[in-house]
Design an enzyme around this catalytic site. Structure first.
Site: not given
Ligand code: GAR
Length: 200
Positions: A89, A108
């Site tokens: 992240m 994703h």
């Protein structure tokens, strides 16, 4: 063909890391797991399989580039052929993207180019789309904009919550991410402009 050395970058629970380990991809050697959060559960998973772990905590760096320089340094000894972002992240800068040009792939939790960035399942729910899914793509210098390797779809039901939707998306991620890694390691992917051609 010799095995490709892969580095798996993680930040959180590591369910994709677990799926990649479980897939036992013959053409891939998980050389190292790199994590930016020392307390992440993914670190525990890696250690339980005796996979080398490198922790580089982004909080120790005021500039993204310095964080990435440290990562590159730490990875040097592993001769990495592929970097796999499995719930990592942090946004990458051109420094690391160009260092591993066309050798970084990301998962994703949406059907790109819809719903890039964060909270993608919630974005899909709020928008009211009936179908979402997940995407494996090469990483370029944009955010979630690189050439797409594989996608899988998930239907959104009237009563889906962010949690229930994420559960369905994760189940698909755990199938297509190992598959994409396998394709890369078997040298069956070719990037042509925005397209990724898959050799049968
Ligand atoms: C995955 O759903 C992945 O798609 C997402 O983080 C989750 C990590 O789960 N990645 C992103 O949102 C990247 N922008 P995991 O730690 O259980 O594999």
């Amino acid at each position: 063909m010799s095995k490709k050395n892969i580095a798996i970058f993680v930040s959180g629970s590591g369910s994709n890391l677990q799926a990649i380990i479980d897939a036992e991809i013959e053409s891939a050697n998980i050389a190292v797991v790199l994590c930016n959060r020392p307390e992440a559960y993914a670190v525990r998973i890696a250690k339980s399989y005796d996979i080398p772990v490198e922790v580089v905590d982004h909080k120790n760096f005021s500039k993204r580039e310095d964080f990435e320089k440290k990562i590159i340094l730490r990875l040097e000894k592993y001769s990495i052929d592929l970097v796999v972002l499995a719930g990592f992240m942090r946004i990458l800068t051109p420094l690391i993207v160009n260092h591993y040009k066309n050798k970084i792939i990301n998962i994703h939790p949406a059907l790109l180019p819809s719903f890039p960035g964060i909270n993608s399942a919630l974005q899909a729910l709020d928008y009211g789309v009936k179908i979402t899914g997940c995407t494996v793509h090469f990483v370029n210098v944009g955010v979630d904009t690189g050439p797409i390797i594989l996608q899988s779809t998930v239907n959104i039901a009237n009563d889906d919550t962010e949690e229930s939707l994420l559960e369905k998306i994760h189940a698909e991620e755990h199938k297509i991410f190992p598959e994409a890694i396998k394709l890369f390691c078997e040298e069956r992917l070719r990037i042509e402009g925005r397209k990724v051609l898959v050799k049968e």
